[in-house]
Design an enzyme around this catalytic site. Structure first.
Site, PDB file in Angstrom:
ATOM      1  N   TYR A  71       0.626  -1.178   0.620  1.00 51.27           N
ATOM      2  CA  TYR A  71      -0.078  -0.092  -0.040  1.00 51.27           C
ATOM      3  C   TYR A  71       1.430   1.216  -0.120  1.00 51.27           C
ATOM      4  O   TYR A  71       0.440   2.152  -0.582  1.00 51.27           O
ATOM      5  CB  TYR A  71      -0.899  -0.244   1.057  1.00 51.27           C
ATOM      6  CG  TYR A  71      -2.126   0.759   0.764  1.00 51.27           C
ATOM      7  CD1 TYR A  71      -3.155   1.443   0.613  1.00 51.27           C
ATOM      8  CD2 TYR A  71      -1.957   2.921   2.080  1.00 51.27           C
ATOM      9  CE1 TYR A  71      -4.545   1.800   0.295  1.00 51.27           C
ATOM     10  CE2 TYR A  71      -2.425   2.917   1.349  1.00 51.27           C
ATOM     11  CZ  TYR A  71      -4.024   3.408   0.821  1.00 51.27           C
ATOM     12  OH  TYR A  71      -4.526   3.622   0.989  1.00 51.27           O
ATOM     13  N   PHE A 123      -6.534  20.578 -25.017  1.00 56.48           N
ATOM     14  CA  PHE A 123      -7.059  18.585 -24.810  1.00 56.48           C
ATOM     15  C   PHE A 123      -8.593  19.227 -24.216  1.00 56.48           C
ATOM     16  O   PHE A 123      -8.810  20.014 -23.652  1.00 56.48           O
ATOM     17  CB  PHE A 123      -6.445  17.350 -25.163  1.00 56.48           C
ATOM     18  CG  PHE A 123      -7.189  16.833 -25.697  1.00 56.48           C
ATOM     19  CD1 PHE A 123      -7.156  16.748 -26.930  1.00 56.48           C
ATOM     20  CD2 PHE A 123      -7.602  15.801 -24.857  1.00 56.48           C
ATOM     21  CE1 PHE A 123      -8.308  15.568 -27.753  1.00 56.48           C
ATOM     22  CE2 PHE A 123      -8.518  14.493 -25.538  1.00 56.48           C
ATOM     23  CZ  PHE A 123      -8.595  14.535 -27.686  1.00 56.48           C
ATOM     24  N   ASP A 124      -9.502  17.942 -24.798  1.00 53.20           N
ATOM     25  CA  ASP A 124     -11.033  18.430 -23.970  1.00 53.20           C
ATOM     26  C   ASP A 124     -10.765  17.633 -22.425  1.00 53.20           C
ATOM     27  O   ASP A 124     -12.302  18.631 -21.840  1.00 53.20           O
ATOM     28  CB  ASP A 124     -11.526  17.465 -24.654  1.00 53.20           C
ATOM     29  CG  ASP A 124     -11.148  16.059 -25.090  1.00 53.20           C
ATOM     30  OD1 ASP A 124     -10.764  15.397 -25.109  1.00 53.20           O
ATOM     31  OD2 ASP A 124     -12.096  15.215 -25.674  1.00 53.20           O
ATOM     32  N   ASP A 213       1.831  20.018 -20.679  1.00 53.56           N
ATOM     33  CA  ASP A 213       0.624  18.971 -20.704  1.00 53.56           C
ATOM     34  C   ASP A 213       1.478  17.329 -21.834  1.00 53.56           C
ATOM     35  O   ASP A 213       1.992  18.016 -22.817  1.00 53.56           O
ATOM     36  CB  ASP A 213      -1.180  19.086 -21.378  1.00 53.56           C
ATOM     37  CG  ASP A 213      -1.556  18.020 -21.644  1.00 53.56           C
ATOM     38  OD1 ASP A 213      -0.709  16.486 -21.660  1.00 53.56           O
ATOM     39  OD2 ASP A 213      -2.831  17.935 -21.813  1.00 53.56           O
ATOM     40  N   ALA A 215       1.118  14.962 -21.917  1.00 52.69           N
ATOM     41  CA  ALA A 215       1.269  13.148 -22.910  1.00 52.69           C
ATOM     42  C   ALA A 215       1.613  12.708 -23.669  1.00 52.69           C
ATOM     43  O   ALA A 215       1.927  11.869 -24.285  1.00 52.69           O
ATOM     44  CB  ALA A 215      -0.675  13.711 -23.428  1.00 52.69           C
ATOM     45  N   LYS A 256      -0.309   6.980 -23.071  1.00 51.88           N
ATOM     46  CA  LYS A 256       0.441   7.837 -24.837  1.00 51.88           C
ATOM     47  C   LYS A 256       1.778   7.371 -24.007  1.00 51.88           C
ATOM     48  O   LYS A 256       1.652   5.899 -24.392  1.00 51.88           O
ATOM     49  CB  LYS A 256       0.028   9.247 -24.846  1.00 51.88           C
ATOM     50  CG  LYS A 256      -1.405  10.001 -25.038  1.00 51.88           C
ATOM     51  CD  LYS A 256      -1.988   9.878 -23.937  1.00 51.88           C
ATOM     52  CE  LYS A 256      -3.654  10.291 -24.647  1.00 51.88           C
ATOM     53  NZ  LYS A 256      -4.894  10.209 -23.352  1.00 51.88           N
ATOM     54  N   HIS A 444     -19.723  14.657 -26.788  1.00 54.67           N
ATOM     55  CA  HIS A 444     -19.253  13.337 -28.216  1.00 54.67           C
ATOM     56  C   HIS A 444     -19.413  12.213 -27.458  1.00 54.67           C
ATOM     57  O   HIS A 444     -19.475  11.389 -28.270  1.00 54.67           O
ATOM     58  CB  HIS A 444     -17.892  14.002 -28.612  1.00 54.67           C
ATOM     59  CG  HIS A 444     -16.728  14.476 -27.509  1.00 54.67           C
ATOM     60  ND1 HIS A 444     -17.056  15.539 -27.065  1.00 54.67           N
ATOM     61  CD2 HIS A 444     -16.037  13.916 -27.346  1.00 54.67           C
ATOM     62  CE1 HIS A 444     -15.202  15.539 -26.361  1.00 54.67           C
ATOM     63  NE2 HIS A 444     -15.011  14.193 -26.361  1.00 54.67           N
TER      64      HIS A 444
HETATM   65  N1  F0G Z   1      -3.763  15.551 -22.231  1.00 57.08           N
HETATM   66  C1  F0G Z   1      -3.998  15.379 -23.495  1.00 57.08           C
HETATM   67  C2  F0G Z   1      -3.171  16.347 -24.896  1.00 57.08           C
HETATM   68  C3  F0G Z   1      -4.759  14.522 -24.063  1.00 57.08           C
HETATM   69  O1  F0G Z   1      -4.928  13.223 -25.372  1.00 57.08           O
HETATM   70  C4  F0G Z   1      -5.168  13.647 -22.523  1.00 57.08           C
HETATM   71  C5  F0G Z   1      -5.858  11.938 -23.698  1.00 57.08           C
HETATM   72  C6  F0G Z   1      -5.645  13.816 -22.115  1.00 57.08           C
HETATM   73  C7  F0G Z   1      -4.328  15.063 -21.717  1.00 57.08           C
HETATM   74  C8  F0G Z   1      -6.074  12.983 -20.579  1.00 57.08           C
HETATM   75  O2  F0G Z   1      -5.443  11.731 -20.500  1.00 57.08           O
HETATM   76  O3  F0G Z   1      -6.916  10.275 -21.471  1.00 57.08           O
HETATM   77  O4  F0G Z   1      -5.187   9.325 -19.550  1.00 57.08           O
HETATM   78  O5  F0G Z   1      -7.443  11.335 -19.133  1.00 57.08           O
HETATM   79  N2  F0G Z   1      -6.160  12.221 -24.870  1.00 57.08           N
HETATM   80  C9  F0G Z   1      -7.172  10.680 -25.293  1.00 57.08           C
HETATM   81  C10 F0G Z   1      -7.055  10.881 -26.734  1.00 57.08           C
HETATM   82  C11 F0G Z   1      -8.290  10.536 -24.720  1.00 57.08           C
HETATM   83  O6  F0G Z   1      -7.590   9.881 -27.411  1.00 57.08           O
HETATM   84  O7  F0G Z   1      -6.709  11.163 -27.206  1.00 57.08           O
HETATM   85  P1  F0G Z   1      -6.432  10.585 -19.868  1.00 57.08           P
END
Ligand code: F0G
Length: 454
Positions: A71, A123-124, A213, A215, A256, A444
């Site tokens: 843990y 990103f969204d 960010d 990713a 990613k 979406h």
């Molecule tokens: N930032 C970026 C640039 C992303 O592309 C994503 C996720 C996230 C943050 C959020 O990360 O999914 O681990 O919570 N992108 C995916 C996509 C979902 O399909 O581009 P997460």
């Protein structure tokens, strides 16, 4: 040009489901023409996302088995933390179950109602987590990103002139600036370390912290190396670090460039902020040394972050998107140039100019691609971004063909390019789509749609 030699070979394989056109038509009706609602075992080639869909290496699986599930303070945590520290140079590391949890925890600490968050393009989920705080996002993509056909090398950069203007006009209302690398929503394009450095200098004058960010930090580094002749001999790790060095903190979805199926982290330099983030982490994700993850996940990510920085891996990865990009161009499909990292983006507005943004041209193309070929892609346009509160400047109507890491071969990509070429030849027949159910910034994912009556 050929795709560089894949620096891996298959040890385990999965069968690909094959369906008839009539079956796919029925699946689309059942799913309300929302590709997120399609059963994945009825999708032949799944390019919905590169997130959590990669093939882990034998080393990653082996390490996962060795994961220590204590843990608190497991050695797997130490390996994860040390890897993140060595890549980012940031000492305060928090594991989270995925990227959006890092967003939520950070924004709950530093973003308040009425704030404004500038970004190259958020990103969204980043946008949604900022809007949930009552704040808004201002996307400031580099002007070169506006022309989908131009081959400008650093379309992921932030527009420095406008960043300065926004900071000057919104003093004390800007809690942070987010630099997304690569710029996912903007077409998977790279941001140059010099741009990050300049953004950092501007932000410092206004006392505003910069967050990365991260990713796709490794792909970003590889694209920078490829496109900046002065950096041709640089190592991906060094270029990635040059960007992290410009920031006060980093958020990462390890689904990613961690080549893992789940996981993420938040890393900061400020110890007082770290104490606050730690409290939120314990209350909502898990103890400081595992976040929302199992020991096996921490191990797989620690190994994956290193594998994602290997030059041979990155050369093959960029080669795949370049190959798909070239095949699509040859087939007469308009695509965002130049080819980026994790995906190829089809310019749906260019492909179906008879459809206005409100008629969802990207969705029309994505639905047709599944209908004729069983390929699942993702609309990144008015359906994805049209339901939020923030202004969406320079918005495009795109279809993203995301490439899972180490999963598909060139032959799969050729099949996809061939199907899109057939759609392009008959694009005038693509119908408009309308939303019959679903609202808000994340509509979406859940919306139901239908083809509009002619
Ligand atoms: N930032 C970026 C640039 C992303 O592309 C994503 C996720 C996230 C943050 C959020 O990360 O999914 O681990 O919570 N992108 C995916 C996509 C979902 O399909 O581009 P997460």
């Amino acid at each position: 040009m050929h795709v560089p030699f894949p620096p891996f070979k298959a040890k385990v394989v999965e069968p690909i489901p094959v369906t008839t056109r009539a079956q796919r038509e029925a699946l689309l009706v059942e799913a309300g023409y929302n590709l997120f609602r399609l059963p994945a075992d009825r999708v032949s080639i799944d390019l919905l996302t590169d997130s959590g869909t990669g093939a882990m290496s034998a080393v990653q699986w082996g390490r996962a088995v060795q994961g220590d599930e204590a843990y608190a303070c497991s050695p797997s945590w130490n390996r994860f933390r040390d890897t993140v520290r060595s890549i980012t140079g940031m000492d305060e590391v928090f594991p989270v179950h995925q990227g959006r949890a890092a967003e939520r925890i950070l924004f709950e600490a530093i973003v308040k109602a009425g704030d404004v968050v500038p970004s190259n393009t958020a990103f969204d989920t980043t946008r949604a987590n900022i809007e949930r705080r009552g704040a808004s996002v201002i996307d400031l993509p580099h002007p070169s990103a506006a022309d989908p056909r131009s081959d400008a090398p650093f379309k992921g950069d932030i527009d420095l002139g406008r960043l300065e203007q926004v900071l000057a006009a919104n003093r004390s209302r800007v809690p942070l600036v987010v630099l997304t690398v690569t710029n996912n929503a903007g077409g998977g394009q790279p941001l140059h370390p010099e741009n990050a450095k300049a953004a950092r200098a501007i932000c410092q004058r206004y006392g505003v912290p910069v967050y990365i960010d991260a990713a796709r930090f490794a792909e970003n580094a590889a694209l920078v190396i490829e496109r900046d002749p002065q950096l041709h001999d640089a190592q991906p790790r060094t270029v990635a670090r040059a960007i992290f060095d410009c920031a006060d903190g980093a958020l990462m979805s390890c689904k990613k460039d961690g080549i893992a199926h789940i996981g993420g982290f938040l890393a900061v330099r400020d110890q007082a902020l770290a104490a606050q983030l730690g409290e939120n982490l314990i209350a909502t994700e898990g103890f400081l040394t595992y976040g929302g993850l199992a020991g096996r996940d921490l191990e797989a990510i620690a190994a994956g972050l290193e594998e994602a920085l290997e030059p041979a891996y990155l050369a093959h990865r960029l080669g795949q998107s370049r190959h798909l990009h070239q095949r699509l161009t040859a087939a007469g499909v308009p695509v965002i140039g130049p080819p980026g990292g994790h995906a190829v983006f089809v310019d749906a507005a260019g492909l179906a100019p008879h459809l206005a943004p409100a008629q969802l041209p990207g969705q029309a193309v994505a639905v047709e691609l599944f209908r004729i070929a069983g390929v699942r892609a993702c609309e990144i346009g008015t359906l994805m971004f049209g339901g939020g509160a923030s202004a969406r400047e320079g918005g495009k109507e795109l279809v993203r063909l995301a490439l899972p890491r180490r999963v598909y071969e060139s032959a799969h990509l050729d099949y996809v390019a061939d199907a899109l070429g057939r759609i392009a030849k008959n694009a005038a027949a693509l119908p408009a789509y309308e939303i019959v159910e679903g609202a808000g910034p994340l509509r979406h994912f859940v919306a139901k749609l239908r083809p509009a009556a002619r």
